[in-house]
Motif scaffolding. Structure first.
Motif, PDB file in Angstrom:
ATOM      1  N   LEU A   1      28.488  59.499  67.444  1.00 27.74           N
ATOM      2  CA  LEU A   1      28.145  58.895  66.568  1.00 27.74           C
ATOM      3  C   LEU A   1      28.295  57.845  65.724  1.00 27.74           C
ATOM      4  O   LEU A   1      27.876  58.203  64.823  1.00 27.74           O
ATOM      5  CB  LEU A   1      29.543  59.705  66.168  1.00 27.74           C
ATOM      6  CG  LEU A   1      30.566  61.057  66.367  1.00 27.74           C
ATOM      7  CD1 LEU A   1      31.802  61.544  65.493  1.00 27.74           C
ATOM      8  CD2 LEU A   1      29.576  61.659  64.550  1.00 27.74           C
ATOM      9  N   GLY A   2      28.674  57.077  66.524  1.00 28.90           N
ATOM     10  CA  GLY A   2      28.271  55.786  66.128  1.00 28.90           C
ATOM     11  C   GLY A   2      26.612  55.376  66.029  1.00 28.90           C
ATOM     12  O   GLY A   2      26.596  54.654  64.691  1.00 28.90           O
TER      13      GLY A   2
ATOM     14  N   LYS B   1      38.514  58.177  65.515  1.00 29.39           N
ATOM     15  CA  LYS B   1      36.838  57.987  65.144  1.00 29.39           C
ATOM     16  C   LYS B   1      36.048  58.504  63.713  1.00 29.39           C
ATOM     17  O   LYS B   1      35.698  57.976  62.995  1.00 29.39           O
ATOM     18  CB  LYS B   1      35.998  58.616  65.988  1.00 29.39           C
ATOM     19  CG  LYS B   1      34.507  58.801  65.931  1.00 29.39           C
ATOM     20  CD  LYS B   1      34.277  57.084  66.804  1.00 29.39           C
ATOM     21  CE  LYS B   1      34.130  57.309  67.618  1.00 29.39           C
ATOM     22  NZ  LYS B   1      33.828  55.659  67.908  1.00 29.39           N
ATOM     23  N   GLY B   2      37.110  59.657  62.846  1.00 31.14           N
ATOM     24  CA  GLY B   2      36.299  60.103  61.873  1.00 31.14           C
ATOM     25  C   GLY B   2      36.799  59.060  61.087  1.00 31.14           C
ATOM     26  O   GLY B   2      35.835  58.614  59.838  1.00 31.14           O
ATOM     27  N   ILE B   3      37.642  58.263  60.895  1.00 32.98           N
ATOM     28  CA  ILE B   3      38.421  57.564  60.405  1.00 32.98           C
ATOM     29  C   ILE B   3      37.161  55.958  59.771  1.00 32.98           C
ATOM     30  O   ILE B   3      37.042  55.114  58.868  1.00 32.98           O
ATOM     31  CB  ILE B   3      39.861  57.197  60.159  1.00 32.98           C
ATOM     32  CG1 ILE B   3      40.941  58.093  60.051  1.00 32.98           C
ATOM     33  CG2 ILE B   3      40.340  55.576  60.208  1.00 32.98           C
ATOM     34  CD1 ILE B   3      41.720  57.941  60.347  1.00 32.98           C
ATOM     35  N   ASN B   4      37.253  56.441  61.639  1.00 35.35           N
ATOM     36  CA  ASN B   4      36.557  54.629  61.757  1.00 35.35           C
ATOM     37  C   ASN B   4      35.303  54.667  61.413  1.00 35.35           C
ATOM     38  O   ASN B   4      34.572  53.497  60.958  1.00 35.35           O
ATOM     39  CB  ASN B   4      36.809  54.203  62.997  1.00 35.35           C
ATOM     40  CG  ASN B   4      37.921  53.297  63.733  1.00 35.35           C
ATOM     41  OD1 ASN B   4      38.773  52.854  63.102  1.00 35.35           O
ATOM     42  ND2 ASN B   4      37.949  53.876  65.073  1.00 35.35           N
TER      43      ASN B   4
ATOM     44  N   LEU C   1      34.856  65.063  58.576  1.00 37.20           N
ATOM     45  CA  LEU C   1      36.029  64.757  60.529  1.00 37.20           C
ATOM     46  C   LEU C   1      37.339  65.150  59.777  1.00 37.20           C
ATOM     47  O   LEU C   1      38.055  65.578  60.578  1.00 37.20           O
ATOM     48  CB  LEU C   1      35.249  64.172  61.416  1.00 37.20           C
ATOM     49  CG  LEU C   1      35.958  64.267  62.727  1.00 37.20           C
ATOM     50  CD1 LEU C   1      35.996  65.490  63.287  1.00 37.20           C
ATOM     51  CD2 LEU C   1      35.228  63.315  63.523  1.00 37.20           C
ATOM     52  N   ILE C   2      37.507  63.733  58.986  1.00 35.49           N
ATOM     53  CA  ILE C   2      39.154  63.758  58.622  1.00 35.49           C
ATOM     54  C   ILE C   2      39.108  64.844  58.259  1.00 35.49           C
ATOM     55  O   ILE C   2      40.794  64.873  58.497  1.00 35.49           O
ATOM     56  CB  ILE C   2      39.287  62.714  57.519  1.00 35.49           C
ATOM     57  CG1 ILE C   2      38.255  61.146  58.331  1.00 35.49           C
ATOM     58  CG2 ILE C   2      40.321  62.544  56.892  1.00 35.49           C
ATOM     59  CD1 ILE C   2      38.206  60.041  57.527  1.00 35.49           C
TER      60      ILE C   2
ATOM     61  N   GLU D   1      46.002  53.621  59.129  1.00 34.65           N
ATOM     62  CA  GLU D   1      45.150  54.428  58.855  1.00 34.65           C
ATOM     63  C   GLU D   1      45.450  55.588  59.415  1.00 34.65           C
ATOM     64  O   GLU D   1      45.130  56.377  57.963  1.00 34.65           O
ATOM     65  CB  GLU D   1      44.003  53.769  58.472  1.00 34.65           C
ATOM     66  CG  GLU D   1      43.513  52.129  58.366  1.00 34.65           C
ATOM     67  CD  GLU D   1      44.207  51.255  58.985  1.00 34.65           C
ATOM     68  OE1 GLU D   1      44.325  50.487  58.455  1.00 34.65           O
ATOM     69  OE2 GLU D   1      44.346  51.716  60.383  1.00 34.65           O
ATOM     70  N   ALA D   2      45.507  55.674  60.141  1.00 36.82           N
ATOM     71  CA  ALA D   2      45.703  57.934  60.627  1.00 36.82           C
ATOM     72  C   ALA D   2      46.854  58.861  60.618  1.00 36.82           C
ATOM     73  O   ALA D   2      47.171  59.361  59.580  1.00 36.82           O
ATOM     74  CB  ALA D   2      45.416  57.565  62.020  1.00 36.82           C
ATOM     75  N   LEU D   3      48.111  57.964  60.447  1.00 36.49           N
ATOM     76  CA  LEU D   3      49.037  57.967  60.208  1.00 36.49           C
ATOM     77  C   LEU D   3      48.882  58.538  58.332  1.00 36.49           C
ATOM     78  O   LEU D   3      49.671  59.250  57.826  1.00 36.49           O
ATOM     79  CB  LEU D   3      50.936  56.970  61.138  1.00 36.49           C
ATOM     80  CG  LEU D   3      51.785  57.516  60.509  1.00 36.49           C
ATOM     81  CD1 LEU D   3      53.027  57.005  61.101  1.00 36.49           C
ATOM     82  CD2 LEU D   3      52.114  56.998  58.845  1.00 36.49           C
TER      83      LEU D   3
END
Length: 561
Positions: free
Chosen positions: A107-108, A141-144, A150-151, A177-179
């Motif tokens: 993905l990267g 990973k989706g957020i990064n 994906l998010i 960010e995930a929370l």
């Protein structure tokens, strides 16, 4: 979704069009060797460049690598690159062995080098294989990489099991960010007390109170606010005091504070409801629950859902044997125990019949209030019966914010959308029976779809009047003038077109009374609410004096092209 079950295939197979693949795989033909973590990968510059803008710039953009036979790619995982190179040549990726770890590295590379289709495919595989054991690293990973699809998939997964997410031993270790991505969702629906406990545990571990805004204090009970929140020291006393007033119903809770269950976006997802109303009688008809509504008093019908639910579409159907036209308005509230009503639509000045489709911004709904204000065209004060369906649809309808009316992008003057000709020389009316999605009438449709009236001085107001099922905001229409019986000379007509929302007040949108016209007619005008369209022929170059049209659509499908 179980943690132990095998989910979807971890393989991708995209069709690609590359010339002479046999030659490409010949080890003697590559022009460049790519060195990744001291692993050599022979490749073809032209093929890499054709598949990626990154390699196009690298090999043909004037950089020094364009002249070199060996190029070093830094900070790249060689296993992920091996998968990527195979994908470039074959369109295939097999992640059955390495799964998430290699998928993340791939993905990267997709994000860095512009492999959008492969990235989307990997996101779809990860989304289909979400489990409690991998949800947090996949979300991170989706957020990064800012992968919205994906998010969104991770959010839906967590919405379906919020208690398990909050109680997960790794929840206190996820990023801020995930929370906030998860807990700030209105569809993250559980007891707010559980959300408060999960968030405050995260705050205690990470020494970061910026996420406390994710807790919706007004959804906590007054007792919990007084006995737990006030003693914790996490929130200012003034904020707690305001939340207590809101939770008691002294002050209205802001509509965006509510949470609700988010059903699967599908027209086939049936949400159970309970229908009650003043002077109403619920009965069963086949597989449908229908409600008789008496209009001798204000006809207020309440539609209650088992729990607060996120919706954006209401469809309801007045079932009747006779011709009926209705007017109504609809409001919703997010909590039936503290009813604060918000308007959805106000159709009190419009004429409506049969199925009604109402689309609005996604909101939390616990109860719907439908108020019928008129029953036109019958002496009875009884609305025969009511069938209701509530949905969360992922289809996007264009809704005018000023009027709340749908701006259609497809022809709504169709039989399958309950449009009809209510006034022509045959008295009973004729509909235009084109198939869904058709843009041109067939010979069979032309024969079956003729609507006509006689032009004469004794009946100067004769017309073809078409009624849509509900008001729409439209600005165009198109129709085909009748060419007469087989063997007749080509007909030419003069006509005018008017529109109305209530059959009383009409607006002229096309005046062709001074022209001689034939074949297709395109009419455009300023956008306005339309329920009725009246087409009146004023002249015809034929002895039988019949003005006819064989096809009609509103809006014109040509306007969207």
């Amino acid at each position: 979704m179980s943690d132990t079950s095998e989910k979807q295939n971890w393989e991708i197979n995209h069709r690609i069009d590359l010339p002479d693949l046999q030659a490409l795989h010949n080890p003697g033909s590559p022009e460049v060797t790519l060195l990744v973590n001291n692993v050599k990968f022979p490749a073809h510059k032209s093929i890499l460049a054709s598949r990626s803008s990154y390699f196009q710039a690298l090999f043909f953009g004037g950089m020094k690598e364009s002249c070199e036979s060996q190029v070093v790619l830094k900070d790249v995982n060689h296993i992920a690159f091996d998968h990527l190179l195979k994908y470039i040549y074959t369109g295939k990726v097999d992640l059955r062995v390495s799964r998430e770890e290699t998928a993340f590295d791939l993905l990267g590379l997709c994000d860095q080098w512009g492999f959008q289709e492969l990235g989307d495919g990997i996101c779809d595989i990860l989304a289909a294989n979400l489990q409690l054991s991998n949800i947090f690293p996949i979300l991170e990973k989706g957020i990064n990489l800012a992968l919205s699809r994906l998010i969104s998939a991770c959010g839906r997964f967590c919405d379906e099991r919020p208690d398990e997410i909050l109680e997960h031993p790794l929840f206190p270790q996820i990023s801020r960010e995930a929370l906030t991505t998860l807990v700030s969702r209105s569809s993250f629906f559980t007891q707010e007390e559980k959300i408060y406990e999960g968030v405050t545990k995260w705050v205690a571990k990470n020494d970061d109170d910026s996420v406390l805004s994710c807790v919706r204090l007004s959804l906590l009970s007054p007792e919990y606010l007084n006995n737990v929140v006030k003693c914790s020291g996490f929130f200012p006393l003034k904020e707690i005091s305001d939340a207590i007033e809101e939770s008691k119903g002294v002050q209205a809770i802001r509509k965006w504070e509510y949470r609700g269950y988010l059903p699967t976006p599908s027209p086939n997802s049936i949400i159970p409801i309970d229908i009650t109303g003043a002077k109403s009688d619920l009965y069963h008809f086949g597989s449908r629950d229908l409600t008789n509504i008496d209009l001798s008093d204000t006809a207020v019908v309440f539609i209650t859902l088992p729990k607060p639910t996120m919706l954006n579409t209401i469809r309801f159907y007045y079932v009747g044997r006779d011709f009926h036209t209705y007017s109504y308005f609809i409001e919703t509230c997010p909590n039936k125990n503290q009813p604060v009503w918000e308007p959805v639509v106000d159709y009190t000045k419009y004429h409506c019949q049969w199925w009604q489709l109402l689309h609005f911004t996604l909101r939390v709904v616990h109860q719907v209030k439908l108020v019928a204000t008129r029953n036109v065209g019958t002496a009875s004060r009884m609305i025969p019966a009511l069938q209701v369906r509530l949905y969360n649809l992922d289809r996007s309808y264009n809704v005018d914010p000023g009027t709340g009316l749908i701006i259609p992008t497809e022809n709504v003057a169709r039989k399958d959308m309950c449009a009809s000709v209510i006034n022509d020389e045959n008295g009973q009316g004729v509909v235009f029976p084109l198939q869904r999605g058709s843009t041109r009438p067939t010979d069979e449709n032309i024969c079956q779809g003729l609507a006509a009236h006689v032009i004469n001085q004794h009946n100067p107001h004769a017309s073809i009047t078409i009624q849509l099922v509900q008001p729409y905001l439209v600005s165009s229409m198109r129709f085909l003038l009748w060419n007469g019986p087989p063997g007749s000379n080509e007909r030419r007509y003069s006509y005018c077109v008017e529109v109305s929302a209530d059959i009383k007040n009409w607006t002229m949108v096309s005046d062709k009374r001074g022209d001689w016209l034939a074949s297709w007619q395109e009419v455009t005008f300023e956008a306005q609410p339309v329920v009725y369209i009246r087409i009146r022929g004023t002249r015809v170059n034929s002895g039988d004096r019949r003005f006819g049209i064989t096809y009609f659509e509103c809006p014109s499908t040509l306007q969207g092209n």
